[in-house]
Design an enzyme around this catalytic site. Sequence first.
Site, mmCIF file in Angstrom:
data_model
loop_
_atom_site.group_PDB
_atom_site.id
_atom_site.type_symbol
_atom_site.label_atom_id
_atom_site.label_comp_id
_atom_site.label_asym_id
_atom_site.label_seq_id
_atom_site.Cartn_x
_atom_site.Cartn_y
_atom_site.Cartn_z
ATOM 1 N N SER A 124 15.671 40.464 4.923
ATOM 2 C CA SER A 124 15.755 40.571 6.466
ATOM 3 C C SER A 124 14.744 41.959 6.903
ATOM 4 O O SER A 124 14.969 43.006 6.353
ATOM 5 C CB SER A 124 16.968 40.329 7.144
ATOM 6 O OG SER A 124 16.891 40.794 8.510
ATOM 7 N N ALA A 125 13.953 41.717 7.860
ATOM 8 C CA ALA A 125 13.432 42.915 8.781
ATOM 9 C C ALA A 125 14.582 43.935 9.162
ATOM 10 O O ALA A 125 13.951 44.862 9.617
ATOM 11 C CB ALA A 125 12.559 42.348 9.824
ATOM 12 N N TYR A 148 26.066 43.942 8.288
ATOM 13 C CA TYR A 148 25.115 42.761 7.835
ATOM 14 C C TYR A 148 23.938 43.617 7.120
ATOM 15 O O TYR A 148 23.435 42.987 6.149
ATOM 16 C CB TYR A 148 24.787 41.701 8.847
ATOM 17 C CG TYR A 148 23.570 40.761 8.678
ATOM 18 C CD1 TYR A 148 23.785 39.640 7.578
ATOM 19 C CD2 TYR A 148 22.411 41.082 9.190
ATOM 20 C CE1 TYR A 148 22.633 39.100 7.464
ATOM 21 C CE2 TYR A 148 21.279 40.295 9.076
ATOM 22 C CZ TYR A 148 21.463 39.555 8.150
ATOM 23 O OH TYR A 148 20.257 38.415 7.751
ATOM 24 N N LYS A 152 22.127 43.508 3.096
ATOM 25 C CA LYS A 152 21.038 43.095 2.761
ATOM 26 C C LYS A 152 20.254 44.430 2.119
ATOM 27 O O LYS A 152 19.761 44.139 1.051
ATOM 28 C CB LYS A 152 20.121 42.878 4.058
ATOM 29 C CG LYS A 152 20.573 41.345 4.637
ATOM 30 C CD LYS A 152 20.241 40.273 3.772
ATOM 31 C CE LYS A 152 20.820 38.992 4.416
ATOM 32 N NZ LYS A 152 20.499 38.037 3.319
HETATM 33 P P1 NAD Z 1 22.421 29.308 7.400
HETATM 34 O O1 NAD Z 1 23.908 29.981 7.509
HETATM 35 O O2 NAD Z 1 21.820 28.286 8.313
HETATM 36 O O3 NAD Z 1 22.376 29.361 5.739
HETATM 37 C C1 NAD Z 1 22.814 29.782 4.933
HETATM 38 C C2 NAD Z 1 23.750 28.754 3.956
HETATM 39 O O4 NAD Z 1 24.427 29.318 2.796
HETATM 40 C C3 NAD Z 1 24.689 27.763 4.712
HETATM 41 O O5 NAD Z 1 24.251 26.260 4.736
HETATM 42 C C4 NAD Z 1 26.072 28.208 4.304
HETATM 43 O O6 NAD Z 1 26.751 27.068 4.075
HETATM 44 C C5 NAD Z 1 25.757 28.702 2.834
HETATM 45 N N1 NAD Z 1 26.843 29.725 2.066
HETATM 46 C C6 NAD Z 1 27.123 30.913 2.797
HETATM 47 N N2 NAD Z 1 28.042 31.645 1.739
HETATM 48 C C7 NAD Z 1 28.054 30.785 0.815
HETATM 49 C C8 NAD Z 1 28.518 30.903 -0.626
HETATM 50 N N3 NAD Z 1 29.503 31.934 -0.727
HETATM 51 N N4 NAD Z 1 28.314 30.046 -1.400
HETATM 52 C C9 NAD Z 1 27.667 29.165 -1.229
HETATM 53 N N5 NAD Z 1 26.914 28.516 -0.046
HETATM 54 C C10 NAD Z 1 27.117 29.675 1.037
HETATM 55 O O7 NAD Z 1 21.688 30.578 7.578
HETATM 56 P P2 NAD Z 1 19.818 30.803 7.537
HETATM 57 O O8 NAD Z 1 19.564 31.039 8.813
HETATM 58 O O9 NAD Z 1 19.452 29.652 6.862
HETATM 59 O O10 NAD Z 1 19.594 31.980 6.467
HETATM 60 C C11 NAD Z 1 19.252 31.902 5.229
HETATM 61 C C12 NAD Z 1 19.491 33.351 4.644
HETATM 62 O O11 NAD Z 1 18.420 34.114 5.260
HETATM 63 C C13 NAD Z 1 20.543 34.290 4.759
HETATM 64 O O12 NAD Z 1 20.739 34.982 3.804
HETATM 65 C C14 NAD Z 1 20.198 35.116 5.966
HETATM 66 O O13 NAD Z 1 20.915 36.325 6.045
HETATM 67 C C15 NAD Z 1 18.758 35.436 5.758
HETATM 68 N N6 NAD Z 1 17.960 35.591 6.938
HETATM 69 C C16 NAD Z 1 18.314 34.748 8.040
HETATM 70 C C17 NAD Z 1 17.561 35.057 9.209
HETATM 71 C C18 NAD Z 1 17.718 34.193 10.549
HETATM 72 O O14 NAD Z 1 17.277 34.588 11.731
HETATM 73 N N7 NAD Z 1 18.140 32.707 10.365
HETATM 74 C C19 NAD Z 1 16.695 36.299 9.394
HETATM 75 C C20 NAD Z 1 16.764 37.102 8.288
HETATM 76 C C21 NAD Z 1 17.162 36.736 7.038
HETATM 77 C C1 UD1 Z 2 19.074 39.407 15.330
HETATM 78 C C2 UD1 Z 2 19.602 40.345 14.595
HETATM 79 C C3 UD1 Z 2 19.063 40.705 13.209
HETATM 80 C C4 UD1 Z 2 19.035 39.386 12.334
HETATM 81 C C5 UD1 Z 2 18.359 38.439 13.109
HETATM 82 C C6 UD1 Z 2 18.200 36.946 12.564
HETATM 83 C C7 UD1 Z 2 20.833 42.001 16.166
HETATM 84 C C8 UD1 Z 2 21.042 43.265 16.669
HETATM 85 N N1 UD1 Z 2 20.084 41.633 15.367
HETATM 86 O O1 UD1 Z 2 17.914 40.018 15.550
HETATM 87 O O2 UD1 Z 2 19.829 41.833 12.511
HETATM 88 O O3 UD1 Z 2 18.351 39.787 11.088
HETATM 89 O O4 UD1 Z 2 18.923 38.161 14.636
HETATM 90 O O5 UD1 Z 2 19.497 36.631 12.569
HETATM 91 O O6 UD1 Z 2 21.841 40.931 16.462
HETATM 92 N N2 UD1 Z 2 18.181 38.223 23.581
HETATM 93 C C9 UD1 Z 2 18.325 38.015 24.884
HETATM 94 N N3 UD1 Z 2 19.120 37.070 25.188
HETATM 95 C C10 UD1 Z 2 20.216 36.358 24.229
HETATM 96 C C11 UD1 Z 2 19.662 36.457 22.691
HETATM 97 C C12 UD1 Z 2 18.620 37.472 22.489
HETATM 98 O O7 UD1 Z 2 17.852 38.597 25.642
HETATM 99 O O8 UD1 Z 2 21.092 35.520 24.623
HETATM 100 C C13 UD1 Z 2 16.945 39.120 23.261
HETATM 101 C C14 UD1 Z 2 17.386 40.157 22.248
HETATM 102 O O9 UD1 Z 2 17.715 41.294 23.045
HETATM 103 C C15 UD1 Z 2 15.995 40.461 21.635
HETATM 104 C C16 UD1 Z 2 15.605 39.032 21.501
HETATM 105 O O10 UD1 Z 2 15.876 38.269 22.467
HETATM 106 O O11 UD1 Z 2 15.340 41.252 22.493
HETATM 107 C C17 UD1 Z 2 15.526 38.375 20.081
HETATM 108 O O12 UD1 Z 2 16.911 38.345 19.798
HETATM 109 P P1 UD1 Z 2 17.716 37.564 18.500
HETATM 110 O O13 UD1 Z 2 17.160 36.219 18.486
HETATM 111 O O14 UD1 Z 2 19.067 37.785 18.433
HETATM 112 O O15 UD1 Z 2 17.001 38.253 17.296
HETATM 113 P P2 UD1 Z 2 17.046 40.095 17.008
HETATM 114 O O16 UD1 Z 2 17.994 40.823 17.866
HETATM 115 O O17 UD1 Z 2 15.623 40.460 16.752
#
Ligand code: NAD
Ligand code: UD1
Length: 337
Positions: A124-125, A148, A152
Site C-alpha cells: 500500500s502507498a 494497519y 504493511k
Molecule cells: P477485501 O477485504 O475486499 O479482501 C481481502 C480478502 O481477504 C477478503 O475476501 C477476506 O475474506 C480475506 N481474508 C482476510 N483475512 C484472511 C485470512 N486470515 N485468511 C483467509 N482469507 C482472509 O480487501 P481488498 O480491498 O480486496 O484488499 C486486498 C489487499 O490489498 C489487502 O491486503 C489490503 O490491505 C490491500 N490494499 C487494499 C487497498 C484498498 O483500498 N482496497 C489499498 C491498498 C492495499
Molecule cells: C485510506 C487509508 C489508507 C488506505 C486506503 C485504502 C486513512 C487515513 N488512510 O486512504 O491507509 O491504504 O484508505 O484502503 O484512512 N474523504 C472524505 N469523506 C469521506 C471519505 C473520504 O472527504 O467520507 C476524503 C479523505 O479525506 C481523502 C479522500 O477522500 O482526502 C480519500 O479517502 P479514502 O478513500 O478514505 O482513502 P485514503 O484516505 O487515501
Amino acid sequence: MNVLLTGGMGYIGSHTAVALLQAGHRVVLYDNLCNSDAGVLGCIGQIVGKAPLFIQADVRDTQTLSDALTRHEIDAVAHFAGLKAVGESAQKPLAYYANNVEGTVSLLEAMTRAGVCSLAFSGSATVYGEPRYLPLDEAHPLSATNPYGRTKLHIEEMLRDLSVSDPCWRIVCLRYFNPAGAHESGLIGESPSGIPNNLLPYVARVAAGELPSLSVFGDDYPTPDGTGVRDYIHVMDLAEGHVAALDWLGGHPGCHAINLGTGQGYSVLEMVEAFAKASERAIPYQIAPRRAGDVAACYADPGKALRELGWQARRGLADMCASAWNFQRRSRETGFR
Ligand code: NAD
Ligand code: UD1
C-alpha cells in the site's frame, strides 16, 4: 501459470482472478470469507464462463495452505488476504498483526514447504507515510502512522529479509494507491459492510440515496480546491498490473517494490463532480473537519511499473465512477453485495 490468490474472493482479488483467467492462467481462490461473500465465485464464473476453484480456509492454517499449493501445482501466489480498515486497526491492533503479519508468516512457511517461491504481495502507498515530495517514487522513505500501515511495513521488511536469506525467492510488493471502480459487468465490485470509510463507496451510497450526504473531510489543505488529493486507480487496471507483475517475476529474483498508481491526482470535490456526472444524481455534501491521519495529497510516480512491467493504467476517472455506479445499482437489484 497456476496462481493461488489468498483473499481471492475480496474486492481486488476477485478482479485479479478475472484478469488472470482472461489472460489464460489457472487460478485457485483461497479465502476464509471474513470480509467477502461466497456468491462472488458464481459472479466470476458468469464473467469468464467457468467458476474457478475455491478453498474456504484461513491463511494461518499453514498445513491446508501448503497442501493446496502442492495439490494444485501452484507456480505463484498473489497475497491479498488481510484486514484493511485503518480506524479498526487502531482499536484492534492485535487482530491486525495476527491476521496480516502472522498470516503472511504462515503463507511463507507453506510456500517454503511446497517449494513455491514467486509471490506478489498487496502492499500500500500508506507505507510512504507523510509525503516528503510528490510524486511518490519507490525510493521515498518509508514510515507508518497507524497499526494497519505498520503491518504493511513489517511485512515488506520481512519479505526483504527472506529474499536475502535465500536467493530462490522472487517477490514483488505492489504498492497500491487508491483502488476504485468495478468490473464493467457490474457483477463484482467493492462492497464494504456497514458504513464505508473510503470515499468512492461512500459517494456511491449517497448517489443511491442510501446515505443522506457526504462529509468532505477538510477544505483547507494546500491543494487547488482545498480538499484532499489522491491517485485513484481503476481496479481492473490494478488487476492487470498483477498479471504483468506475475509474468515479470519469473525472470526477476529478489524482493522488489513497485507502485501501482496512475500518476494523476484528483481532489475530493473533483471526485464528487465526476460521480454526479456518471450517475446523473446529485451528491449532497457538507464540509467537515479534517480526518485525523489524512495527508493533503498523495499520488504515484508510476514510471517503474511502466519500465519494468510494461504496464500502465489505461482507464480514467469517468470509467471508475461509471463502473462503481453500475455495480452499486446492480447489487441493489440483485440484493447481492
Ligand atoms: P477485501 O477485504 O475486499 O479482501 C481481502 C480478502 O481477504 C477478503 O475476501 C477476506 O475474506 C480475506 N481474508 C482476510 N483475512 C484472511 C485470512 N486470515 N485468511 C483467509 N482469507 C482472509 O480487501 P481488498 O480491498 O480486496 O484488499 C486486498 C489487499 O490489498 C489487502 O491486503 C489490503 O490491505 C490491500 N490494499 C487494499 C487497498 C484498498 O483500498 N482496497 C489499498 C491498498 C492495499
Ligand atoms: C485510506 C487509508 C489508507 C488506505 C486506503 C485504502 C486513512 C487515513 N488512510 O486512504 O491507509 O491504504 O484508505 O484502503 O484512512 N474523504 C472524505 N469523506 C469521506 C471519505 C473520504 O472527504 O467520507 C476524503 C479523505 O479525506 C481523502 C479522500 O477522500 O482526502 C480519500 O479517502 P479514502 O478513500 O478514505 O482513502 P485514503 O484516505 O487515501
